[in-house]
Design a protein around this motif. Structure first.
Motif, PDB file in Angstrom:
ATOM      1  N   ARG A  35      -8.835 -39.641  -6.429  1.00  0.00           N
ATOM      2  CA  ARG A  35      -8.332 -38.333  -6.839  1.00  0.00           C
ATOM      3  C   ARG A  35      -8.875 -37.978  -8.216  1.00  0.00           C
ATOM      4  N   LEU A  36      -9.439 -36.767  -8.317  1.00  0.00           N
ATOM      5  CA  LEU A  36      -9.956 -36.269  -9.579  1.00  0.00           C
ATOM      6  C   LEU A  36      -9.016 -35.202 -10.115  1.00  0.00           C
ATOM      7  N   ILE A  37      -8.850 -35.167 -11.441  1.00  0.00           N
ATOM      8  CA  ILE A  37      -7.983 -34.204 -12.103  1.00  0.00           C
ATOM      9  C   ILE A  37      -8.779 -33.489 -13.190  1.00  0.00           C
ATOM     10  N   HIS A  38      -8.298 -32.313 -13.595  1.00  0.00           N
ATOM     11  CA  HIS A  38      -9.013 -31.541 -14.621  1.00  0.00           C
ATOM     12  C   HIS A  38      -8.026 -30.694 -15.418  1.00  0.00           C
ATOM     13  N   ARG A  39      -8.521 -30.167 -16.537  1.00  0.00           N
ATOM     14  CA  ARG A  39      -7.728 -29.297 -17.405  1.00  0.00           C
ATOM     15  C   ARG A  39      -8.656 -28.647 -18.420  1.00  0.00           C
ATOM     16  N   VAL A  40      -8.136 -27.662 -19.163  1.00  0.00           N
ATOM     17  CA  VAL A  40      -8.846 -27.075 -20.300  1.00  0.00           C
ATOM     18  C   VAL A  40      -7.995 -27.293 -21.544  1.00  0.00           C
ATOM     19  N   VAL A  41      -8.654 -27.492 -22.669  1.00  0.00           N
ATOM     20  CA  VAL A  41      -7.939 -27.772 -23.913  1.00  0.00           C
ATOM     21  C   VAL A  41      -8.566 -26.970 -25.042  1.00  0.00           C
ATOM     22  N   THR A  66     -28.707 -46.993  -7.683  1.00  0.00           N
ATOM     23  CA  THR A  66     -29.435 -45.762  -7.965  1.00  0.00           C
ATOM     24  C   THR A  66     -28.668 -44.516  -7.541  1.00  0.00           C
ATOM     25  N   GLY A  67     -27.552 -44.699  -6.815  1.00  0.00           N
ATOM     26  CA  GLY A  67     -26.720 -43.560  -6.463  1.00  0.00           C
ATOM     27  C   GLY A  67     -26.572 -43.363  -4.968  1.00  0.00           C
ATOM     28  N   SER A  68     -25.327 -43.184  -4.516  1.00  0.00           N
ATOM     29  CA  SER A  68     -25.020 -42.873  -3.125  1.00  0.00           C
ATOM     30  C   SER A  68     -24.173 -41.614  -3.100  1.00  0.00           C
ATOM     31  N   HIS A  69     -24.507 -40.692  -2.236  1.00  0.00           N
ATOM     32  CA  HIS A  69     -23.809 -39.416  -2.182  1.00  0.00           C
ATOM     33  C   HIS A  69     -22.453 -39.560  -1.483  1.00  0.00           C
ATOM     34  N   ALA A  70     -21.498 -38.761  -1.952  1.00  0.00           N
ATOM     35  CA  ALA A  70     -20.152 -38.735  -1.379  1.00  0.00           C
ATOM     36  C   ALA A  70     -19.694 -37.285  -1.298  1.00  0.00           C
ATOM     37  N   SER A  71     -18.632 -37.067  -0.532  1.00  0.00           N
ATOM     38  CA  SER A  71     -18.124 -35.702  -0.338  1.00  0.00           C
ATOM     39  C   SER A  71     -16.878 -35.474  -1.183  1.00  0.00           C
ATOM     40  N   LEU A  72     -16.732 -34.234  -1.655  1.00  0.00           N
ATOM     41  CA  LEU A  72     -15.589 -33.838  -2.469  1.00  0.00           C
ATOM     42  C   LEU A  72     -14.797 -32.780  -1.714  1.00  0.00           C
ATOM     43  N   SER A  73     -13.502 -33.041  -1.557  1.00  0.00           N
ATOM     44  CA  SER A  73     -12.597 -32.065  -0.939  1.00  0.00           C
ATOM     45  C   SER A  73     -11.777 -31.419  -2.048  1.00  0.00           C
ATOM     46  N   LEU A  74     -12.010 -30.122  -2.274  1.00  0.00           N
ATOM     47  CA  LEU A  74     -11.322 -29.428  -3.359  1.00  0.00           C
ATOM     48  C   LEU A  74      -9.837 -29.254  -3.048  1.00  0.00           C
ATOM     49  N   ALA A  75      -9.044 -29.252  -4.112  1.00  0.00           N
ATOM     50  CA  ALA A  75      -7.602 -29.076  -3.961  1.00  0.00           C
ATOM     51  C   ALA A  75      -7.280 -27.671  -3.464  1.00  0.00           C
ATOM     52  N   GLU A  76      -6.236 -27.547  -2.657  1.00  0.00           N
ATOM     53  CA  GLU A  76      -5.851 -26.237  -2.120  1.00  0.00           C
ATOM     54  C   GLU A  76      -5.399 -25.278  -3.215  1.00  0.00           C
ATOM     55  N   SER A  77      -4.862 -25.826  -4.288  1.00  0.00           N
ATOM     56  CA  SER A  77      -4.364 -24.981  -5.386  1.00  0.00           C
ATOM     57  C   SER A  77      -5.417 -24.721  -6.454  1.00  0.00           C
ATOM     58  N   LEU A  78      -6.704 -25.019  -6.169  1.00  0.00           N
ATOM     59  CA  LEU A  78      -7.735 -24.941  -7.197  1.00  0.00           C
ATOM     60  C   LEU A  78      -7.863 -23.534  -7.773  1.00  0.00           C
ATOM     61  N   PRO A 118      -1.241 -29.378 -18.930  1.00  0.00           N
ATOM     62  CA  PRO A 118      -1.177 -30.626 -18.156  1.00  0.00           C
ATOM     63  C   PRO A 118      -2.328 -30.750 -17.162  1.00  0.00           C
ATOM     64  N   TRP A 119      -2.609 -31.990 -16.785  1.00  0.00           N
ATOM     65  CA  TRP A 119      -3.634 -32.262 -15.787  1.00  0.00           C
ATOM     66  C   TRP A 119      -3.182 -31.747 -14.424  1.00  0.00           C
ATOM     67  N   VAL A 120      -4.122 -31.206 -13.658  1.00  0.00           N
ATOM     68  CA  VAL A 120      -3.864 -30.796 -12.273  1.00  0.00           C
ATOM     69  C   VAL A 120      -4.991 -31.330 -11.401  1.00  0.00           C
ATOM     70  N   GLU A 121      -4.775 -31.356 -10.114  1.00  0.00           N
ATOM     71  CA  GLU A 121      -5.748 -31.931  -9.195  1.00  0.00           C
ATOM     72  C   GLU A 121      -6.969 -31.028  -9.037  1.00  0.00           C
ATOM     73  N   LEU A 122      -8.148 -31.638  -9.127  1.00  0.00           N
ATOM     74  CA  LEU A 122      -9.404 -30.954  -8.860  1.00  0.00           C
ATOM     75  C   LEU A 122      -9.819 -31.133  -7.405  1.00  0.00           C
ATOM     76  N   GLY A 123      -9.656 -32.342  -6.909  1.00  0.00           N
ATOM     77  CA  GLY A 123     -10.013 -32.643  -5.526  1.00  0.00           C
ATOM     78  C   GLY A 123     -10.017 -34.140  -5.298  1.00  0.00           C
ATOM     79  N   THR A 124     -10.359 -34.544  -4.105  1.00  0.00           N
ATOM     80  CA  THR A 124     -10.428 -35.959  -3.739  1.00  0.00           C
ATOM     81  C   THR A 124     -11.827 -36.285  -3.243  1.00  0.00           C
ATOM     82  N   VAL A 125     -12.286 -37.479  -3.616  1.00  0.00           N
ATOM     83  CA  VAL A 125     -13.607 -37.962  -3.213  1.00  0.00           C
ATOM     84  C   VAL A 125     -13.419 -39.101  -2.228  1.00  0.00           C
TER      85      VAL A 125
END
Length: 231
Positions: free
Chosen positions: A30-36, A62-74, A44-51
């Motif tokens: 789970r990824l979270i984000h905010r502005v300051v 060297t890196g493997s790609h993954a998918s990001l599902s954005l939060a419904e409240s984004l 406060p932190w809120v959910e950005l999405g899940t990887v």
């Protein structure tokens, strides 16, 4: 009661496979984000999405790609960000972090003023040797080469479906060790013997050749004419 050894080994093997499968099975991060802003109340932190995280063995250094599902409240959260902190306000920062079970993880921070004019975002998540996420890098593009906030007429926070790359630890190159110089019994470096010159190496052959030339003497001159005397 006697328990066959084969049954005990089979039980241990099944148990170890179960533990390994639980450790390396795909999970979600789970990824979270905010502005300051230093002069405004903390948001406060809120959910950005899940990887979706695959098996740790499948993640490449060297890196493997993954998918990001954005939060419904984004979109609603981004609208609240705009009301709380204008992205074009000097000093405003945008934070992205990994939500850990007991604490907040590593934080990636960029200038909020770079978001309104951006068209894409990139996320890199770094994993430790034990398969635990410990760092995150968040970036947007395009970004001016000088890093100065671009002039824009919009003050919205865009909802980017960011591309995600997972990276496992990279082994550091082994040091190149040199052979230590030989030492004398006193502990001093052995001084190499200086290389001999050409004369020092082959003087005996030069003496033999010169001696042979001296012994043989000068070559005799051949007589001139046809050898007949005249009266």
């Amino acid at each position: 009661m006697y328990i066959p050894i084969s049954f005990t080994l089979l039980t241990l093997s099944l148990f170890s496979q179960l533990v390994i499968s639980q450790i390396h099975e795909p999970t979600e991060l789970r990824l979270i984000h905010r502005v300051v802003h230093p002069d405004l109340p903390v948001i406060p932190w809120v959910e950005l999405g899940t990887v979706s995280i695959p098996s740790f063995k499948s993640i490449s250094p060297t890196g493997s790609h993954a998918s990001l599902s954005l939060a419904e409240s984004l979109h609603d959260d981004l609208a609240e960000f705009k009301d709380a902190v204008n992205p074009n306000l000097q000093g405003a920062m945008y934070h992205v972090s990994i939500e850990l079970p007991e604490s907040q993880g590593s934080v990636s921070s960029i200038k909020a003023c770079l978001l309104p004019s951006s068209t894409s975002a990139n996320i890199v998540i770094h994993f430790s040797a034990t398969g635990e996420p410990f760092a995150i890098d968040y970036s947007v593009s395009p970004v001016p080469g000088d890093g100065i906030c671009p002039a824009t007429n919009t003050d919205n926070y865009p909802a980017h479906n960011a591309s995600v790359v997972l990276k496992s630890p990279r082994m550091a190159p082994l040091p190149e060790l040199r052979i230590p110089p030989p030492l004398t019994p006193e502990g001093e470096p052995v001084v190499p013997v200086p290389e001999k010159s050409f004369v020092q190496k082959y003087w005996i052959y030069i003496v033999v050749v010169l001696g042979a030339l001296l012994i043989s003497g000068p070559a005799e001159d051949s007589p001139s004419g046809d050898g007949k005397g005249g009266k």
